[in-house]
Design a protein around this motif. Structure first.
Motif, PDB file in Angstrom:
ATOM      1  N   VAL A 193       0.857  -1.189   0.000  1.00 14.92           N
ATOM      2  CA  VAL A 193       0.000   0.000   0.000  1.00 14.92           C
ATOM      3  C   VAL A 193       0.889   1.233   0.000  1.00 14.92           C
ATOM      4  CG1 VAL A 193      -1.739   1.309   1.286  1.00 14.92           C
ATOM      5  CG2 VAL A 193      -1.871  -1.191   1.207  1.00 14.92           C
ATOM      6  N   ALA A 194       0.568   2.173  -0.861  1.00 19.41           N
ATOM      7  CA  ALA A 194       1.341   3.419  -0.913  1.00 19.41           C
ATOM      8  C   ALA A 194       1.283   4.129   0.439  1.00 19.41           C
ATOM      9  CB  ALA A 194       0.778   4.323  -2.006  1.00 19.41           C
ATOM     10  N   ARG A 195       2.301   4.885   0.740  1.00 19.98           N
ATOM     11  CA  ARG A 195       2.339   5.642   2.001  1.00 19.98           C
ATOM     12  C   ARG A 195       1.433   6.856   1.845  1.00 19.98           C
ATOM     13  NH1 ARG A 195       5.996   5.557   6.343  1.00 19.98           N
ATOM     14  NH2 ARG A 195       6.199   7.522   7.490  1.00 19.98           N
TER      15      ARG A 195
ATOM     16  N   TYR B  76     -12.857  -2.788  -0.982  1.00 20.40           N
ATOM     17  CA  TYR B  76     -12.507  -1.402  -0.669  1.00 20.40           C
ATOM     18  C   TYR B  76     -12.059  -1.261   0.778  1.00 20.40           C
ATOM     19  CZ  TYR B  76     -14.870  -0.522  -5.074  1.00 20.40           C
ATOM     20  OH  TYR B  76     -15.228  -0.547  -6.393  1.00 20.40           O
ATOM     21  N   LEU B  77     -10.945  -0.559   0.959  1.00 21.59           N
ATOM     22  CA  LEU B  77     -10.355  -0.356   2.277  1.00 21.59           C
ATOM     23  C   LEU B  77     -10.436   1.116   2.656  1.00 21.59           C
ATOM     24  CD1 LEU B  77      -8.515  -1.410   4.671  1.00 21.59           C
ATOM     25  CD2 LEU B  77      -6.573  -0.696   3.257  1.00 21.59           C
ATOM     26  N   LEU B  78     -10.900   1.372   3.877  1.00 25.49           N
ATOM     27  CA  LEU B  78     -10.896   2.716   4.447  1.00 25.49           C
ATOM     28  C   LEU B  78      -9.815   2.780   5.517  1.00 25.49           C
ATOM     29  CD1 LEU B  78     -14.721   3.300   4.988  1.00 25.49           C
ATOM     30  CD2 LEU B  78     -13.286   4.575   3.386  1.00 25.49           C
ATOM     31  N   SER B  79      -9.148   3.924   5.608  1.00 27.65           N
ATOM     32  CA  SER B  79      -8.142   4.121   6.651  1.00 27.65           C
ATOM     33  C   SER B  79      -8.213   5.551   7.162  1.00 27.65           C
ATOM     34  CB  SER B  79      -6.740   3.828   6.112  1.00 27.65           C
ATOM     35  OG  SER B  79      -6.387   4.737   5.074  1.00 27.65           O
ATOM     36  N   ALA B  80      -7.898   5.707   8.446  1.00 24.89           N
ATOM     37  CA  ALA B  80      -7.925   7.036   9.057  1.00 24.89           C
ATOM     38  C   ALA B  80      -7.100   7.005  10.328  1.00 24.89           C
ATOM     39  CB  ALA B  80      -9.358   7.470   9.359  1.00 24.89           C
ATOM     40  N   GLY B  81      -6.805   8.204  10.846  1.00 29.56           N
ATOM     41  CA  GLY B  81      -5.998   8.270  12.050  1.00 29.56           C
ATOM     42  C   GLY B  81      -5.759   9.682  12.525  1.00 29.56           C
TER      43      GLY B  81
ATOM     44  N   LEU C 153      -8.598  -2.266  -3.512  1.00 27.33           N
ATOM     45  CA  LEU C 153      -7.557  -3.277  -3.375  1.00 27.33           C
ATOM     46  C   LEU C 153      -7.317  -4.068  -4.647  1.00 27.33           C
ATOM     47  CD1 LEU C 153      -8.434  -4.577   0.206  1.00 27.33           C
ATOM     48  CD2 LEU C 153      -6.852  -2.751  -0.470  1.00 27.33           C
ATOM     49  N   GLU C 154      -8.180  -3.864  -5.661  1.00 25.59           N
ATOM     50  CA  GLU C 154      -8.010  -4.543  -6.947  1.00 25.59           C
ATOM     51  C   GLU C 154      -7.277  -3.683  -7.964  1.00 25.59           C
ATOM     52  OE1 GLU C 154      -8.809  -7.668  -7.434  1.00 25.59           O
ATOM     53  OE2 GLU C 154      -9.616  -7.861  -5.409  1.00 25.59           O
ATOM     54  N   ILE C 155      -7.001  -2.431  -7.601  1.00 26.57           N
ATOM     55  CA  ILE C 155      -6.306  -1.515  -8.513  1.00 26.57           C
ATOM     56  C   ILE C 155      -4.918  -1.219  -7.958  1.00 26.57           C
ATOM     57  CG2 ILE C 155      -6.284   0.804  -9.489  1.00 26.57           C
ATOM     58  CD1 ILE C 155      -9.291   0.775  -9.553  1.00 26.57           C
TER      59      ILE C 155
ATOM     60  N   ILE D 164      -0.625  -0.212  -4.250  1.00 30.86           N
ATOM     61  CA  ILE D 164      -2.027   0.214  -4.220  1.00 30.86           C
ATOM     62  C   ILE D 164      -2.085   1.679  -3.805  1.00 30.86           C
ATOM     63  CG2 ILE D 164      -4.293  -0.201  -3.205  1.00 30.86           C
ATOM     64  CD1 ILE D 164      -3.360  -3.065  -2.605  1.00 30.86           C
ATOM     65  N   PRO D 165      -2.558   2.561  -4.689  1.00 30.20           N
ATOM     66  CA  PRO D 165      -2.628   3.987  -4.364  1.00 30.20           C
ATOM     67  C   PRO D 165      -3.969   4.326  -3.717  1.00 30.20           C
ATOM     68  CG  PRO D 165      -3.223   3.684  -6.645  1.00 30.20           C
ATOM     69  CD  PRO D 165      -2.960   2.298  -6.095  1.00 30.20           C
TER      70      PRO D 165
END
Length: 424
Positions: free
Chosen positions: A38-40, A58-63, A73-75, A86-87
Motif C-alpha cells: 500500500v502506498a504511504r 474497498y479499504l478505508l483508513s484514518a488516524g 484493493l483490486e487496482i 495500491i494507491p
C-alpha cells in the motif's frame, strides 16, 4: 501435512478437524507481502482500518492526520522494483472533515456506497462513498472512542461509545440520536454488535466492565462479564467474589461468528475469552492470556510491555491514545478461529481463540501496530501502525512474483552468499 491427510483417509479424524489443521498451518505461514504493498498515504499514525463486507474490495483508513483514505484493493500500479503498489483511490483531505483524531471508520454493512467515521472532535459523520462528501453529522458532545454498525444489516442504528456515561444510538433513517443507554459511569470506550442477534450490543467502559444489552430493553442490562477475584483476596459474599472483566478500561471487543465466544482486551494487557449460552447470554470466563508484546500468550509470562501506545502529534495538541483492535479470520475460507492482536513492539500476534495459543507472530511495523482488518476470502490481513504505514500480510504461496521481482530477489540472495563467502 501428509500425515494428517493419511489420518483423514483412515477415518481417524473428521473433515472438520482436517480443515482446521490445514487452516492453522496456512495461517502460520503468513508473512509480509512481497508482490504488493500500500502506498504511504498517511502523514501520522493510523487509528482505524475497515474493509467493506459486500465485495471485500474497498479499504478505508484514518488516524491522527484527520484525513480519510479510500483504496481499491483490486487496482494497483507497478513500482520501480516490479511490485504492485495500491494507491489512494479517493480521500477526504485533512481539514475538510474531522478536525481531530479519527478514532473509527466503519462501512455500512450491506452497501459499500456509504460509510461512517467518528472522532475526538465529538462528531460522528456519515459519508457518500462515490463523492466522498458528508451526508449527515451527529454531535455527541464529547470525544468518541468507537462506533459500530450491526453486521446483520437488520437496522440502521449506529452505536457510539464516548466519554459520557451513555452509549448513544444514532438512527441513519432520521439522522438523529434515537436512543441512549446508561452503560458506564466513567464513560464508554468500545462497542460491538453481535453478528447473530441484530439487537444485542456489547459495551466496554473505562470502569473495566463488559456488558451485554438488548437495545429494545435499554433499561436493563442482559448480562455482565465478570471474573473471579484472586484467591488471596477474601470476599464476604458471592457478589463480592467477582470482579469486572478488566482492570482498567476495556479496549477491544470481538464476537466470534462460529461459536458463542466473545473476546475482549483491556489496558491491563490481558485478553479474555468469554463463553455464552445458546442465547448468547450467561457469559462465563473461558480463558485468559497476556497480550501486548511479541509471543506473550502464556498466563505466567511477564506482561510489562503495554499494548497501548501514547503518541503526541499535530491535530490534537495533546497526547492521544492509539487503542489496539482485534480482528478474526473466521470468514468461511478459514475454519479455525484465529484472533489477531496488534502489539506495542510493532508485531502482530495470531492467537487461536479457543486455546490462547500464539500460532504466528508477524513482524514488519517500525512502531506500535494499532489497527487491523481481515480480507475475507482472500487470505489477507491489513495492518496500520504508528509508523504511518499500512502493511499487507498473506501466505507466500499465494503470491505470484514478477520476473523483475524474482531477479531482484536472486540478486539479493547472491549478495548474501558472497558476504558469507567473504566471512569464511
Amino acid at each position: 501435512m501428509n500425515g494428517i491427510v493419511r489420518s483423514r483417509e483412515r477415518g481417524a479424524i473428521s473433515a472438520t478437524d482436517l480443515s482446521q489443521e490445514v487452516s492453522i498451518r496456512v495461517l502460520k505461514t503468513l508473512a509480509l507481502a512481497e508482490t504488493k504493498r500500500v502506498a504511504r498515504i498517511h502523514t501520522a499514525p493510523l487509528q482505524s482500518l475497515a474493509i467493506d463486507a459486500v465485495q471485500q474490495r474497498y479499504l478505508l483508513s484514518a488516524g491522527l492526520d484527520t484525513s480519510i483514505q479510500l483504496l481499491d484493493l483490486e487496482i494497483s500500479e507497478v513500482s520501480a522494483d516490479g511490485s504492485q503498489q495500491i494507491p489512494s483511490l479517493s480521500h477526504v483531505a485533512s481539514g475538510f472533515g474531522h478536525t481531530r483524531l479519527v478514532s473509527t471508520v466503519e462501512w455500512y454493512p450491506v452497501d459499500s456506497g456509504m460509510f461512517s467515521t467518528s472522532s475526538f472532535d465529538h462528531t460522528l459523520r456519515v459519508w457518500d462513498t462515490a463523492t466522498m462528501t458528508e451526508a449527515c453529522k451527529f454531535d455527541l458532545e464529547s470525544r468518541i472512542h468507537c462506533h459500530r454498525m450491526s453486521p446483520t444489516g437488520a437496522h440502521a442504528l449506529i452505536a457510539a461509545a464516548n466519554e459520557s456515561a451513555y452509549v448513544r444510538l444514532c438512527d441513519l433513517r432520521t439522522a438523529s440520536a434515537a436512543q441512549q443507554i446508561f452503560a458506564h459511569q466513567n464513560g464508554g470506550t468500545v462497542v460491538a454488535w453481535s453478528p447473530h442477534q441484530p439487537y444485542m450490543l456489547a459495551t466496554g467502559g473505562a470502569d473495566g466492565a463488559l456488558k451485554l444489552w438488548d437495545i429494545r430493553q435499554s433499561s436493563a442490562c442482559l448480562a455482565v462479564c465478570t471474573r473471579p477475584l484472586l484467591p488471596s483476596l477474601e470476599a464476604r459474599n458471592e457478589t463480592e467474589s467477582m470482579a469486572a472483566a478488566h482492570v482498567g478500561p476495556v479496549k477491544s471487543i470481538l464476537f466470534s461468528r462460529n461459536t458463542g465466544l466473545i473476546a475482549s482486551s483491556g489496558s491491563d494487557k490481558c485478553a479474555r475469552i468469554w463463553q455464552t449460552d445458546a442465547a448468547g447470554l450467561s457469559p462465563a470466563l473461558l480463558s485468559e492470556f497476556p497480550v501486548g508484546a511479541k509471543g506473550q500468550t502464556d498466563s505466567n509470562s511477564d506482561t510489562s510491555t503495554s499494548a497501548i501506545s501514547v503518541i503526541r502529534g499535530a491535530g490534537d495538541g495533546i497526547g492521544t491514545t492509539v487503542e489496539p483492535s482485534l480482528t478474526s479470520s473466521d470468514d468461511g475460507t478459514i475454519k479455525s478461529e484465529i484472533m489477531f492482536y496488534p502489539n506495542s513492539d510493532g508485531t502482530i500476534s495470531g492467537i487461536e481463540l479457543m486455546t490462547g495459543e500464539c500460532v504466528v507472530v508477524l513482524e514488519g511495523h517500525l512502531a506500535p501496530a494499532s489497527c487491523l482488518a481481515w480480507r475475507a476470502g482472500h487470505m489477507e490481513l491489513y495492518s496500520g501502525g504508528a509508523d504511518n504505514n499500512i502493511l499487507i500480510w498473506n501466505p507466500p504461496a499465494a503470491e505470484n512474483m514478477s520476473n523483475k521481482q524474482a531477479a531482484a530477489r536472486m540478486d539479493s540472495w547472491s549478495d548474501d552468499n558472497d558476504d558469507n563467502d567473504d566471512d569464511r
